[in-house]
Every structure is written in C-alpha cells, then in structure tokens.
Scaffold this active site. Structure first.
Site, PDB file in Angstrom:
ATOM      1  N   HIS A 164       2.625  39.019  -8.267  1.00  0.00           N
ATOM      2  CA  HIS A 164       3.040  38.188  -6.875  1.00  0.00           C
ATOM      3  C   HIS A 164       1.722  38.133  -5.545  1.00  0.00           C
ATOM      4  CE1 HIS A 164       6.730  37.369  -9.041  1.00  0.00           C
ATOM      5  NE2 HIS A 164       6.715  36.139  -7.740  1.00  0.00           N
ATOM      6  N   LYS A 168       5.080  38.750  -0.346  1.00  0.00           N
ATOM      7  CA  LYS A 168       6.205  38.607  -0.641  1.00  0.00           C
ATOM      8  C   LYS A 168       7.053  39.860  -0.677  1.00  0.00           C
ATOM      9  CE  LYS A 168       8.458  37.949  -4.939  1.00  0.00           C
ATOM     10  NZ  LYS A 168       9.774  37.107  -4.586  1.00  0.00           N
TER      11      LYS A 168
END
Length: 275
Positions: A164, A168
């Site tokens: 990601h 995040k």
C-alpha cells in the site's frame, strides 16, 4: 410518474482521497443525494464538497461536526447512510455514533480489532440496524479471495503479501487480514514447519495471522493498494494478485453497499456477503 426515492448519504472523510471519490460517485448516482460531508482538515472547512472532490458545486459544505451531521441525517424522511473513510483511531466511535442516531454505517476504514467488531455487531443487533464493514470494496479483490479459498483445498503452503501507499495508517491491511481469515476458516493449518526457524531480525517472517498463515506488509509512495496470495508446493507456485491503479475501482462496491445496507438488520463483515 412516481418520484424515485433518494438515499441520503453522509460522507465522513470527504476531503480524503477515498472520500473525494465517494462524493463524486454519490453525486452521480441517480438514487442518492449527498446530504452531508465531514472532514477534520482545517483547510477544507466550509468549502463545497463537490468542488473539493472536483465534480462541481453540490451546495454541501464540509464540516468538522459529525454528530450534528448525523442528527440532521436522522431527521430525513428516508433512512440515511454514513460512508466512513477516516482513521483507525476514530472509526469505532464513528460507527457507534451513526448507529445511535439511526444512520446506517458503510465503513471502508480498516484497523478495527476483532473485539471491537464483535462489540459493534452486538450494538447493531440491539438496534436492529444495518452496518457494513468492508475491508475492500473492489469486486476483483472478492474474486481473488474466492479463488484463494478454492486453491487452499489443494495447497498446504501459503503466504500473503500486501502493498500500500505510505500514508496508510494500519498494517497489515484489513483486506489481507480478511483474506487470511477466509483461508483459516477452511479448517486446516498451513505451512507445516520443516525446520526450526530463527528470525535474525524481528518481523522478518511477517505477522502470524492464525493457522500458520503469515502476512507481509509493504508501504511505499507510488503504490495504491495491491495484494498477492502465494501458494507453494514441490515444483510449483501459484500466485493470485490484485492491483489497483485508480481508486474509482472501489466505487461500484461502495454504491452497491450503500443500497444493500438499507436492507440489513445487523452487521455484515466483507463485501462477499453482499454479492
């Protein structure tokens, strides 16, 4: 001709990357109305949510006051829905507040503990209120998870890698945790040890997700959301991978869940339960 009912929708985290996509999707959905937009960013206060999202003015100003917005939503003729893409630290209280006001939560924020999910499920049951916790709104990810379940019947070794963007907040991702949970439900223990492993650096073998499954998390700029489920057996590997290149891919799942949550009387965890 009868007027089509409109679903009133409040977007929490409306100025974030996912929140802006939700605002655009709701604004373009013929059966939905953007009722409210909430975000804590000081620079966005009072600004039109549609202009912030890039879809033109919607005459819905962004505010910091979630409770006042929920109270307003609760007064609408038709049942309202809260779509939450905020932060793991606040999502639990956001969901409880929405249920308390009679606004059905659709939650894409991950990071809730199993204990918190259980508490929210009990709270939703007592209120007979629909609530949808969706770790990943992508139809493609649901298909990957279903393919992984089928593959797990034939392989005893599997590991999960999730990648990601570096903004995040939680790791591992809710999607990876959900994938591991689905595999763990198969009633077998994976990755039987062949040697006594020693980690020379803590965490080198990833996080233990139960039933021998390990998850490895990567955070880098330039990524959005990606996941691999790697199965291995003597002489071969079988790799399932899902890549996201645009957050718009999540919007069909978001809109589907907004419509479906109105029919629920309890908490549902996972998009596959609604398809």
């Amino acid at each position: 001709m009868a007027t089509q009912l409109q679903i009133p929708v409040v977007v929490n985290g409306a100025a974030g990357k996912m929140g802006r996509e939700v605002v655009k999707a709701v604004a373009s959905a013929p059966d939905m109305t953007l009722l409210g937009a909430v975000d804590l960013s000081p620079e966005c206060q009072g600004k039109d949510a549609g202009e912030v999202a890039g879809c033109g003015p919607l005459e819905v100003p962004i505010t910091q006051d979630l409770e006042a917005t929920l109270a307003f939503a609760a007064q609408q003729r038709d049942p309202a829905v809260l779509v939450d893409f905020t932060h793991p630290k606040s999502v639990y209280e956001n969901i409880r507040a929405a249920i308390a006001y009679g606004v059905r939560p659709v939650v894409g924020t991950t990071g809730l503990s199993p204990e918190q999910i259980q508490e929210l499920a009990e709270f939703a049951d007592k209120a007979s209120m629909g609530c949808a916790l969706i770790p990943n709104f992508s139809i493609g990810m649901v298909l990957l998870q279903q393919a992984a379940i089928q593959a797990s019947k034939h392989y005893d070794h599997v590991e999960i890698i999730e990648l990601h963007h570096n903004q995040k907040a939680d790791a591992p991702s809710g999607t990876a945790v959900k994938t591991a949970e689905l595999l763990a439900e198969m009633g077998k223990t994976f990755n039987p040890p062949l040697v006594e492993e020693t980690e020379k650096m803590k965490g080198a073998r990833g996080a233990e997700a139960g039933e021998g499954i390990r998850i490895h998390s990567i955070r880098l700029p330039g990524l959005i959301a990606h996941q691999e489920v790697i199965f291995g057996s003597p002489g071969e590997t079988y790799i399932l991978r899902h890549d996201t290149s645009d957050r718009a891919c999540y919007m069909p799942g978001v809109l589907l869940t907004v419509r479906k949550v109105l029919q629920l009387k309890s908490l549902v965890y996972g998009l596959e339960k609604l398809l």
